[in-house]
Scaffold this active site. Structure first.
Site, PDB file in Angstrom:
ATOM      1  NE  ARG A  20      -2.753  -1.424   3.236  1.00  0.00           N
ATOM      2  CZ  ARG A  20      -3.369  -1.313   4.291  1.00  0.00           C
ATOM      3  NH1 ARG A  20      -4.249  -0.088   4.677  1.00  0.00           N
ATOM      4  NH2 ARG A  20      -2.988  -2.033   5.499  1.00  0.00           N
ATOM      5  CB  ALA A 369      27.073  41.232  -0.123  1.00  0.00           C
TER       6      ALA A 369
END
Ligand code: UD1
Ligand code: MG
Length: 453
Positions: A20, A369
């Site tokens: 199942r 950054a």
């Protein structure tokens, strides 16, 4: 770990097909909290103090046996082929436990929420003189389960499977979880007498209860909450068990002093370690192998796996820590920063939009950054080392292998291909050229063309 009065062994049933689940992965190798259901079952057996653990596997999924052997060693599995019922499955372990003197507890590998404390009352019943101890639960809807036919609260007469039950028996809500414990010799003697003349043509493990009663042995039942005994048969039930497991784990962390303003949105792993005083903001996912030290804050929408976060560090929002990320005390890893196999020193900062892979960042360094550790040439990985207090300008590409010395700086937009000595500024980019009035002339030319058309 408990120190049992008698020796304990476990037989874990894992020979079912699990059809199942509709998955190419065998059912019991599906995971709850990042750990396979089979491992959860083995954990429970070991926490009960079982010195022998035998896993009964089917011939249809060799991966299950391999997984069990990897964890428990050779000889830890027996094959049930073909599977002819739960009683037949336990009998498959008979030889493996022939020389074992003590109690055997039978559990299912597809019941990942079953823990040692839930099973322990069976051994208390054994200590109190029960020959056979069965773990039951009161089912909200008993359909499909074996029913416990009780003479009194604890005294069991027999178990009737759903398929064999008459209308009256079907009203019984006391159900069999599947877990039972008995002396090894008693259990296998009873099992040898089990027959398969029933609706399913199977050898029911549950028939040992009625047989025991007939032999004037004393079967007894202990009861657990239904949720603790739940089996997993489908993807939906797997998700439901996961939800129960996660909720329990989060609650345990909060008891230990972890702050979680929106616990329902935090996803933990079986080995996640969070110290008291850690804050986990909403929507954080912990994969395997993460530890977070006290005072650290994991901000919203971060994803961590295989990472260590030091005291007072600030991670996220939207940070990704991958295996080998080792973040020092008070360091900051900000939004859209990915860290893999990098040791970040105490107080270092990488606050925005960066990839740091393979290497080290020294204490108090600042990573601007858009910094990229270019660690991969398509074949091999190379390391980048940034010294303590170094300042990496925004949008620097550090082409590994490369070292930036202590206190050095890089100009933003630089592509750094050679080592930078300490306290040195390295810039590698085209110099700026100014053309006064150019922009104004450009716009005038474009406007004139547009008007002509
Ligand atoms: C079984 C019990 C039932 C109980 C229920 C709880 C029996 C006869 N019935 O029913 O009383 O209420 O569990 O969920 O024991 N397995 C094998 N080999 C086999 C058959 C099963 O290893 O030949 C394993 C399965 O993988 C599974 C477990 O045994 O882990 C239970 O089998 P399952 O077919 O689910 O039994 P139920 O019919 O649900
Ligand atoms: Mg079942």
């Amino acid at each position: 770990m408990t120190v049992p009065a008698r020796k304990r062994a476990a037989v874990i049933l894992a020979a079912g097909q699990g059809t199942r689940m509709k998955s190419p992965t065998p059912k019991v190798l599906h995971r709850i909290g990042g750990r396979t259901m089979l491992d959860h079952a083995i954990d429970a057996a070991q926490a009960l103090g079982c010195e022998r653990v035998v896993v009964v596997v089917g011939a249809h999924s060799p991966q299950v046996g391999e997984h069990a052997v990897k964890r428990l060693g050779e000889g830890a599995t027996v094959i049930q082929d073909p599977p002819l019922g739960t009683g037949h499955a336990v009998l498959a372990a008979r030889e493996a436990l022939a020389d074992f003197d003590g109690d055997v507890v039978v559990t299912y590998a597809d019941c990942p929420l079953l823990t040692a404390p839930t099973i322990e009352p069976l051994f208390a019943l054994r200590d109190a003189g029960a020959d056979l101890a069965v773990l039951g639960f009161e089912a909200a809807d008993p359909t499909g389960y074996g029913r416990l036919i009780l003479a009194s609260d604890e005294v069991l007469l027999r178990i009737v499977e759903e398929k064999e039950a008459d209308a009256e028996t079907k009203q019984v809500r006391a159900c069999n979880s599947g877990v039972l414990a008995a002396d090894r010799a008693v259990l296998f003697d009873l099992l040898a007498k089990v027959r398969n003349d029933n609706a399913k043509g199977e050898y029911y493990l549950t028939d040992v209860v009625g047989l025991a009663h007939e032999q004037k042995l004393t079967p007894r039942a202990a009861f657990a909450p239904e949720a603790a005994t739940q089996g997993v048969n489908s993807q939906g039930e797997l998700a439901a068990a996961e939800a129960v497991w996660q909720a329990a784990r989060r609650a345990a962390f909060m008891v230990e002093g972890v702050t979680m303003p929106a616990p329902d949105t935090v996803h933990l792993c079986w080995d996640t370690r969070l110290a008291a005083g850690v804050t986990v903001e909403p929507f954080v996912v912990f994969g395997p192998g993460v530890s977070v030290a006290r005072g650290a804050v994991i901000r919203a929408f971060s994803h961590l796996e295989g990472a260590a976060v030091g005291e007072g560090a600030l991670i996220g929002p939207y940070a990704r820590l991958r295996p080998g990320a080792d973040i020092g005390a008070d360091a900051h890893i900000g939004n859209f920063v990915e860290v893999k196999k990098v040791k970040v020193g105490a107080g270092a900062k990488a606050n925005h939009l960066s990839y740091l892979g393979d290497g080290t960042v020294g204490p108090k360094a600042n990573i601007g950054a858009g910094t990229i550790f270019c660690n991969y040439d398509g074949f091999d990985k190379f390391e980048t080392h940034v010294g303590s207090g170094a300042f990496i300008g925004s949008n620097t590409a550090l082409v590994a292998p490369v070292r930036v010395g202590d206190g050095a700086m890089t100009g933003s937009g630089s592509v750094i291909t050679k080592d930078v000595a300490e306290n040195t500024l390295a810039i590698s980019r085209a110099g700026q050229v100014d053309k006064p009035g150019w922009a104004e002339r450009f716009r005038a030319m474009k406007l004139a063309r547009k008007e002509k058309k």
